[in-house]
Design an enzyme around this catalytic site. Structure first.
Site, mmCIF file in Angstrom:
data_model
loop_
_atom_site.group_PDB
_atom_site.id
_atom_site.type_symbol
_atom_site.label_atom_id
_atom_site.label_comp_id
_atom_site.label_asym_id
_atom_site.label_seq_id
_atom_site.Cartn_x
_atom_site.Cartn_y
_atom_site.Cartn_z
ATOM 1 N N ASP A 287 0.834 -1.198 0.000
ATOM 2 C CA ASP A 287 0.000 0.000 0.000
ATOM 3 C C ASP A 287 0.873 1.252 0.000
ATOM 4 O O ASP A 287 0.660 2.168 -0.798
ATOM 5 C CB ASP A 287 -0.925 -0.024 1.218
ATOM 6 C CG ASP A 287 -1.782 1.220 1.326
ATOM 7 O OD1 ASP A 287 -2.767 1.330 0.562
ATOM 8 O OD2 ASP A 287 -1.459 2.090 2.153
ATOM 9 N N LYS B 144 -7.834 7.768 -12.833
ATOM 10 C CA LYS B 144 -7.395 6.426 -12.442
ATOM 11 C C LYS B 144 -5.920 6.225 -12.787
ATOM 12 O O LYS B 144 -5.517 6.337 -13.939
ATOM 13 C CB LYS B 144 -8.226 5.358 -13.150
ATOM 14 C CG LYS B 144 -9.690 5.409 -12.806
ATOM 15 C CD LYS B 144 -10.458 4.379 -13.604
ATOM 16 C CE LYS B 144 -11.942 4.457 -13.328
ATOM 17 N NZ LYS B 144 -12.679 3.473 -14.136
#
Length: 165
Positions: free
Chosen positions: A89, A135
């Site tokens: 992450d 995105k």
């Protein structure tokens, strides 16, 4: 006074942790880019959970050296899957920030390939692979030598109102 025993990249026990990069990598000051938001994983440089140092290569792709200590344990002697996911992450999101995109992680898919032994210095590589509107797709992997411990794909979304690309 007892001496600590930790590892150098991919080796067996060594007297100190070596998070130095490869030839051609330049140190990357991740906290200067995103501030204290990195404190969850790589903010404690002397802790027993994670230690990290980030770099960029000649193509400006992001790399990191991570060390996982006893506080990151899941299965005996190995990293917890949540610790591996947390590293992905941070590293994949930071790769987007390093490319100039102000992002948050929208979807993170981690594929665990091998159990990651604790006390090893491992390499994380991550890079932006596509951009479509807001995105941002980022891919990465955790490895040491020929062993891949995890691979990940991350769909990040740009944050409206935050400067970036």
């Amino acid at each position: 006074m007892p001496t600590s025993t930790v590892l150098k990249a991919c080796d067996e026990m060594q007297p100190e942790i070596d998070l130095s990069g490869e030839a051609g990598w330049t140190p990357f000051d991740a906290p200067a880019l995103v501030g204290d938001s990195l404190r969850f994983v790589s903010g404690d440089r002397s802790g027993d959970r994670f230690r990290a140092r980030y770099y960029r290569d000649a193509d400006n792709h992001l790399h990191a050296r991570f060390w996982l200590g006893p506080e990151a344990e899941g299965p005996p002697g190995h990293a917890h899957g949540g610790a591996v996911a947390a590293i992905m992450d941070e590293a994949l999101g930071l790769a987007g920030w390093a490319e100039g995109y102000s992002i948050v992680v929208g979807n993170l898919n981690v594929s665990f390939r091998n159990m990651l032994p604790l006390g090893r210095v491992i390499t994380v590589e991550s890079r932006v692979v596509s951009v479509e509107g807001r995105k941002i797709m980022v891919h990465g992997r955790i490895f040491c030598g020929d062993t891949t411990y995890a691979e990940a794909q991350c769909l990040c979304i740009t944050i409206p109102g935050i400067p970036g690309k």
